[in-house]
Write an enzyme that holds these catalytic residues in place. Structure first.
Site, PDB file in Angstrom:
ATOM      1  N   HIS A  97       0.847  -1.186   0.000  1.00  0.00           N
ATOM      2  CA  HIS A  97       0.000   0.000   0.000  1.00  0.00           C
ATOM      3  C   HIS A  97       0.882   1.236   0.000  1.00  0.00           C
ATOM      4  O   HIS A  97       2.111   1.152  -0.109  1.00  0.00           O
ATOM      5  CB  HIS A  97      -1.006  -0.021   1.151  1.00  0.00           C
ATOM      6  CG  HIS A  97      -0.386  -0.078   2.527  1.00  0.00           C
ATOM      7  ND1 HIS A  97       0.434   0.899   3.019  1.00  0.00           N
ATOM      8  CD2 HIS A  97      -0.458  -1.018   3.513  1.00  0.00           C
ATOM      9  CE1 HIS A  97       0.825   0.593   4.242  1.00  0.00           C
ATOM     10  NE2 HIS A  97       0.307  -0.592   4.564  1.00  0.00           N
ATOM     11  N   HIS A 108       4.166   1.361   2.288  1.00  0.00           N
ATOM     12  CA  HIS A 108       5.349   0.642   1.787  1.00  0.00           C
ATOM     13  C   HIS A 108       5.956   1.390   0.604  1.00  0.00           C
ATOM     14  O   HIS A 108       7.171   1.539   0.481  1.00  0.00           O
ATOM     15  CB  HIS A 108       4.981  -0.763   1.296  1.00  0.00           C
ATOM     16  CG  HIS A 108       4.154  -1.561   2.257  1.00  0.00           C
ATOM     17  ND1 HIS A 108       2.893  -1.997   1.957  1.00  0.00           N
ATOM     18  CD2 HIS A 108       4.415  -1.973   3.511  1.00  0.00           C
ATOM     19  CE1 HIS A 108       2.413  -2.660   3.000  1.00  0.00           C
ATOM     20  NE2 HIS A 108       3.315  -2.658   3.947  1.00  0.00           N
ATOM     21  N   CYS A 126      -0.375 -18.542  22.137  1.00  0.00           N
ATOM     22  CA  CYS A 126      -1.575 -19.115  21.511  1.00  0.00           C
ATOM     23  C   CYS A 126      -1.154 -20.398  20.817  1.00  0.00           C
ATOM     24  O   CYS A 126      -0.313 -20.369  19.913  1.00  0.00           O
ATOM     25  CB  CYS A 126      -2.176 -18.135  20.504  1.00  0.00           C
ATOM     26  SG  CYS A 126      -3.442 -18.916  19.468  1.00  0.00           S
ATOM     27  N   CYS A 130      -1.813 -20.525  17.034  1.00  0.00           N
ATOM     28  CA  CYS A 130      -0.863 -19.731  16.239  1.00  0.00           C
ATOM     29  C   CYS A 130       0.560 -20.242  16.407  1.00  0.00           C
ATOM     30  O   CYS A 130       1.426 -19.902  15.595  1.00  0.00           O
ATOM     31  CB  CYS A 130      -0.828 -18.280  16.697  1.00  0.00           C
ATOM     32  SG  CYS A 130      -2.337 -17.400  16.545  1.00  0.00           S
ATOM     33  N   CYS A 145      -6.387 -14.390  22.065  1.00  0.00           N
ATOM     34  CA  CYS A 145      -5.533 -14.338  20.884  1.00  0.00           C
ATOM     35  C   CYS A 145      -6.212 -13.466  19.822  1.00  0.00           C
ATOM     36  O   CYS A 145      -7.396 -13.666  19.535  1.00  0.00           O
ATOM     37  CB  CYS A 145      -5.332 -15.758  20.344  1.00  0.00           C
ATOM     38  SG  CYS A 145      -4.802 -15.764  18.625  1.00  0.00           S
ATOM     39  N   HIS A 204      -7.363 -15.988  16.796  1.00  0.00           N
ATOM     40  CA  HIS A 204      -8.317 -17.063  17.048  1.00  0.00           C
ATOM     41  C   HIS A 204      -9.380 -16.709  18.082  1.00  0.00           C
ATOM     42  O   HIS A 204     -10.300 -17.488  18.318  1.00  0.00           O
ATOM     43  CB  HIS A 204      -7.560 -18.330  17.474  1.00  0.00           C
ATOM     44  CG  HIS A 204      -6.641 -18.827  16.407  1.00  0.00           C
ATOM     45  ND1 HIS A 204      -5.323 -18.428  16.316  1.00  0.00           N
ATOM     46  CD2 HIS A 204      -6.858 -19.635  15.356  1.00  0.00           C
ATOM     47  CE1 HIS A 204      -4.764 -18.993  15.270  1.00  0.00           C
ATOM     48  NE2 HIS A 204      -5.679 -19.733  14.658  1.00  0.00           N
ATOM     49  N   LYS A 255      -6.775   6.073   9.809  1.00  0.00           N
ATOM     50  CA  LYS A 255      -5.705   5.089   9.743  1.00  0.00           C
ATOM     51  C   LYS A 255      -6.075   4.084   8.652  1.00  0.00           C
ATOM     52  O   LYS A 255      -7.236   3.713   8.516  1.00  0.00           O
ATOM     53  CB  LYS A 255      -5.649   4.380  11.102  1.00  0.00           C
ATOM     54  CG  LYS A 255      -4.438   3.530  11.320  1.00  0.00           C
ATOM     55  CD  LYS A 255      -4.407   3.083  12.786  1.00  0.00           C
ATOM     56  CE  LYS A 255      -3.245   2.171  13.037  1.00  0.00           C
ATOM     57  NZ  LYS A 255      -3.361   0.831  12.533  1.00  0.00           N
ATOM     58  N   LYS A 306      -7.479  -2.803   6.705  1.00  0.00           N
ATOM     59  CA  LYS A 306      -8.216  -3.668   5.776  1.00  0.00           C
ATOM     60  C   LYS A 306      -9.702  -3.599   6.053  1.00  0.00           C
ATOM     61  O   LYS A 306     -10.516  -3.578   5.150  1.00  0.00           O
ATOM     62  CB  LYS A 306      -7.725  -5.101   5.919  1.00  0.00           C
ATOM     63  CG  LYS A 306      -6.337  -5.284   5.342  1.00  0.00           C
ATOM     64  CD  LYS A 306      -6.147  -6.708   4.835  1.00  0.00           C
ATOM     65  CE  LYS A 306      -4.754  -6.882   4.287  1.00  0.00           C
ATOM     66  NZ  LYS A 306      -3.801  -7.341   5.311  1.00  0.00           N
TER      67      LYS A 306
HETATM   68  N1  MSP Z   1       9.395  -6.791   7.669  1.00  0.00           N
HETATM   69  C1  MSP Z   1       9.447  -5.633   8.517  1.00  0.00           C
HETATM   70  C2  MSP Z   1      10.699  -4.845   8.269  1.00  0.00           C
HETATM   71  C3  MSP Z   1      11.976  -5.602   8.454  1.00  0.00           C
HETATM   72  S1  MSP Z   1      13.355  -4.660   8.039  1.00  0.00           S
HETATM   73  C4  MSP Z   1      14.641  -5.537   8.534  1.00  0.00           C
HETATM   74  C5  MSP Z   1       8.248  -4.742   8.274  1.00  0.00           C
HETATM   75  N2  MSP Z   1       7.612  -4.892   7.136  1.00  0.00           N
HETATM   76  S2  MSP Z   1       6.279  -4.162   6.712  1.00  0.00           S
HETATM   77  O1  MSP Z   1       5.988  -4.662   5.415  1.00  0.00           O
HETATM   78  O2  MSP Z   1       5.271  -4.349   7.695  1.00  0.00           O
HETATM   79  O3  MSP Z   1       6.525  -2.608   6.697  1.00  0.00           O
HETATM   80  C6  MSP Z   1       7.478  -2.053   5.879  1.00  0.00           C
HETATM   81  C7  MSP Z   1       7.517  -0.543   5.951  1.00  0.00           C
HETATM   82  O4  MSP Z   1       6.283   0.060   5.613  1.00  0.00           O
HETATM   83  C8  MSP Z   1       7.886  -0.021   7.306  1.00  0.00           C
HETATM   84  O5  MSP Z   1       8.891   0.971   7.143  1.00  0.00           O
HETATM   85  C9  MSP Z   1       6.639   0.627   7.792  1.00  0.00           C
HETATM   86  O6  MSP Z   1       6.926   1.658   8.669  1.00  0.00           O
HETATM   87  C10 MSP Z   1       6.056   1.121   6.501  1.00  0.00           C
HETATM   88  N3  MSP Z   1       4.651   1.416   6.638  1.00  0.00           N
HETATM   89  C11 MSP Z   1       3.620   0.559   6.856  1.00  0.00           C
HETATM   90  N4  MSP Z   1       2.461   1.276   6.952  1.00  0.00           N
HETATM   91  C12 MSP Z   1       2.718   2.605   6.808  1.00  0.00           C
HETATM   92  C13 MSP Z   1       1.930   3.783   6.722  1.00  0.00           C
HETATM   93  N5  MSP Z   1       0.626   3.784   6.893  1.00  0.00           N
HETATM   94  N6  MSP Z   1       2.570   4.940   6.456  1.00  0.00           N
HETATM   95  C14 MSP Z   1       3.916   5.009   6.228  1.00  0.00           C
HETATM   96  N7  MSP Z   1       4.672   3.908   6.298  1.00  0.00           N
HETATM   97  C15 MSP Z   1       4.133   2.727   6.717  1.00  0.00           C
HETATM   98  O7  MSP Z   1       7.934  -3.941   9.139  1.00  0.00           O
END
Ligand code: MSP
Length: 673
Positions: A18, A21, A126, A129, A144, A147, A295, A298
């Site tokens: 999204h 990321h 859990c 899980c 949990c 679940h 925020k 999903k």
């Molecule tokens: N897998 C871990 C990171 C491991 S690094 C060694 C992780 N992954 S994640 O897919 O959940 O998130 C990746 C990035 O997306 C993070 O930097 C997180 O802060 C960012 N974001 C997720 N949701 C976000 C927003 N709503 N807004 C801005 N960034 C956000 O965490």
């Protein structure tokens, strides 16, 4: 040569990408491109985080083995980055053998050095899980979250990292190196976390099967966070390419979201210290995006899918998809200061597209190239000796690379872009004031040529500086400018005044950022309330016409049926219309439209373009020098590829549009009320 290593977090393969990321990756890509432009040797890494209980669970839900699941999802992330033109040098997957090798080796080293010891981990467990939860993750403090069943307080024997022993060391580091954690809000948060004390950390799991086995106790797997962080060391070549590792590792900048600062700025440096490796140079944590104040989640269904957003913008505007992708990227980086939380709306994207990209950047090109095409045989004219406003433009051009670089090179994208837009503002003002069309009219063709050269040179410099943020659009601008040297080979040093070669053949094309003619709903999302009211008023006073309505009626402000069906307005409402006396400087027919004329008009000391549906009553030559009345604060709109920056007033009986004119000669710019 400066070396620069930038990483994004590696993304979990249990999630769909999204805006959050995408933001981290776009910012990393921008800084990587900027550093390359500045001549640095850059390595840019992204990848996927593929182990752990959550991914194991996700695979189970999908009814496939974890490996099959991650093999299905990881390529989708790779494809997304490819589609967005991300320039990463490597893509690491934590299930790759190269990573497993490094993770096991560093874990072993920490154990051998006594930084890891066997102990007991206690927590809420859990059994469905096979996972531990912290108290605040539980539903109603006892169930949990997946679940909705009771969890048990369980103790598990596993390995712990002596994080507590590094507390003083990391505190001194954070205190002593202000740039280590940025922005300061994050740095302060980490300082108070560390000052509060650090507890030893469980770094293996007995219950999690989908992970990398602990080398000295294969019953256990390495805790996914510790393992994931190691990816940054793996990919740069810790074992595979020691020379590259040596060169880049000391310059690593971890770009992350603020939710994962603790892992990167506290746990990770302590672990590296324990195994005898240097800390990252910097951890830069950006803010979080909400969507229209909420925020993203999903359940709310308000996940912003970057591809969907870009496609929508491309459809609304008619821009190429890759240009729309650039606009999306630009908007995210420009709208919100890096490090602060931000709120996303499609309206903001449309507004940035129209105001910054279509008007300030694209239009400067669109109004310059046609004159070169028509009056200079499509060849870039000679620069000529500087005169009048030339010096101010050149000065701005000489200052902007440094001013923008100081900001963008330190992750301050918003202000860096503002510097470039300030420069574009100077260039737009320059062409308005220097008015090459007047020089042409006066027969001083070389001067007109010099003005056009200067404007195109300003555009060339802005285009080079914008490559990190608009990688596709700048490529297209470059092609239209007809510059032989490839844009990709340009460096910051090439953004120096005078680099444009006179005589080169320009290649004008279609406008890159076709203005979006807004529907009323879109208009209210994208414009400040004042402007919206004003547009509504104008629509009503012109017989309910919409901004996207019939171009033929453009020259008229009164309904052919008279005013009786219109509702009343207050004097304040009327005063919002900025009516001015204007002088027609030049006029010509709009190609392919038998009723439209394109006018160049002067209002006080500014000039602008107007498109009016008066071609059947007025010959273009007959209009030059005439004084007319125009609406000066109407939102610009595009008609047959020409941007009309206002509207002239005419009496309209449906067939004819008769111009309104002042009764006596008055200077242009005078207010009409
Ligand atoms: N897998 C871990 C990171 C491991 S690094 C060694 C992780 N992954 S994640 O897919 O959940 O998130 C990746 C990035 O997306 C993070 O930097 C997180 O802060 C960012 N974001 C997720 N949701 C976000 C927003 N709503 N807004 C801005 N960034 C956000 O965490």
């Amino acid at each position: 040569m400066e070396t620069f290593y930038v990483t994004t977090p590696i993304y979990y393969v249990n999630d769909v990408p999204h805006i959050g990321h995408t933001y981290t990756t776009l910012a990393a890509d921008t800084i990587a491109r900027w550093k390359r432009l500045a001549g640095a040797d850059v390595f840019f890494l992204t990848g996927t985080d593929e182990h752990g209980v959550n991914i194991e669970r996700r695979a189970r839900e999908a009814g496939v083995p974890p490996q099959a699941w991650v093999d299905r999802i990881a390529p989708q992330w790779q494809a997304l980055w490819k589609r967005l033109g991300i320039s990463n040098d490597d893509f690491i997957r934590t299930t790759e053998p190269r990573h497993i090798r490094v993770a096991q080796q560093l874990f072993q080293t920490a154990y051998d050095r006594g930084a890891i010891y066997k102990g007991t981990y206690e927590g809420w467990y859990c059994s469905s899980c096979e996972a531990f939860y912290t108290e605040d993750e539980l539903l109603d403090g006892q169930l949990c979250p997946i679940h909705k069943r009771a969890v048990q307080w369980t103790a598990e024997e596993n390995y712990l990292f002596r994080l507590s022993q590094y507390r003083d060391w990391i505190l001194r580091k954070i205190e002593g190196e202000p740039e280590f954690i940025q922005p300061d809000t994050q740095r302060n948060e980490m300082l108070s976390l560390v000052r509060g004390g650090l507890r030893d950390l469980a770094v293996s799991r007995l219950s999690v099967k989908w992970g990398i086995p602990v080398p000295f106790d294969p019953q256990q797997t390495i805790y996914v966070w510790v393992e994931a962080l190691i990816n940054y060391v793996t990919a740069i070549g810790y074992l595979d390419n020691p020379a590259r590792y040596q060169r880049f590792w000391p310059q690593v900048h971890h770009l992350i979201g603020r939710d994962i600062t603790r892992f990167h700025a506290v746990i990770w440096p302590c672990f590296l210290e324990a195994v005898g490796l240097p800390s990252p140079k910097q951890v830069w944590a950006h803010g979080f995006w909400t969507v229209e104040g909420e925020k993203m989640s999903k359940t709310r269904g308000n996940f912003i899918d970057p591809i969907g957003e870009i496609t929508r913008l491309a459809e609304e505007s008619g821009a190429e998809w890759d240009v729309a992708a650039d606009a999306f990227r630009y908007t995210l980086l420009r709208e919100v200061p890096f490090g602060q939380d931000g709120d996303y709306s499609h309206g903001a994207l449309v507004h940035r597209f129209n105001a910054d990209l279509a008007n300030d950047f694209g239009n400067l090109l669109n109004r310059t190239l046609p004159i070169v095409e028509r009056h200079f045989g499509g060849q870039i004219p000679a620069p000529g000796a500087p005169e009048g406003p030339d010096g101010a433009l050149r000065k701005a051009a000489e200052e902007v690379p440094k001013a923008a670089g100081q900001r963008i090179g330190t992750f301050d994208f918003t202000r860096g872009l503002a510097e470039i837009w300030r420069f574009l503002g100077v260039a737009n003002k320059y062409i308005d004031e220097a008015a090459p069309w007047s020089a042409l009219k006066a027969g001083t063709t070389p001067r007109a040529g010099a003005i056009l050269y200067n404007t195109l040179e300003a555009l060339r410099i802005a285009t080079i500086l914008l490559t990190p943020v608009l990688p596709s659009a700048t490529q297209r601008v470059w092609e239209q400018l007809g510059i032989a040297a490839p844009l990709a080979a340009q460096r910051l040093a090439d953004a120096r005044w005078g680099g444009l070669t006179a005589g080169a053949r320009i290649r004008p094309g279609t406008p890159l950022f076709p203005r979006i003619e807004k529907t009323p709903a879109l208009a209210s999302a994208a414009r400040p309330p004042e402007a919206t009211k004003q547009a509504t008023l104008l629509e009503r006073s012109s017989g309910g016409r919409r901004p996207g309505g019939d171009a033929r009626k453009l020259g008229s402000t009164t309904s052919s049926k008279g005013g009786t069906e219109m509702s009343e307005i207050t004097i304040e409402e009327f005063n919002k219309i900025d009516l001015r006396i204007a002088e027609v400087l030049a006029a010509k027919r709009v190609a392919g439209a038998d009723k439209l004329l394109e006018l160049r008009i002067k209002i006080g000391d500014t000039t602008r373009t107007l498109v009016a549906g008066i071609a059947q009553q007025y010959a273009p030559e007959a209009l030059v020098g005439r004084k007319i009345v125009v609406v000066a604060n109407l939102q610009p709109r595009r008609l047959r590829g020409v941007e009309s920056q206002g509207m002239l007033l005419a009496a309209n009986d449906g067939d004819r549009a008769i111009l309104l004119a002042p009764d006596q000669d008055v200077p242009s710019g005078l207010r009409v009320s």
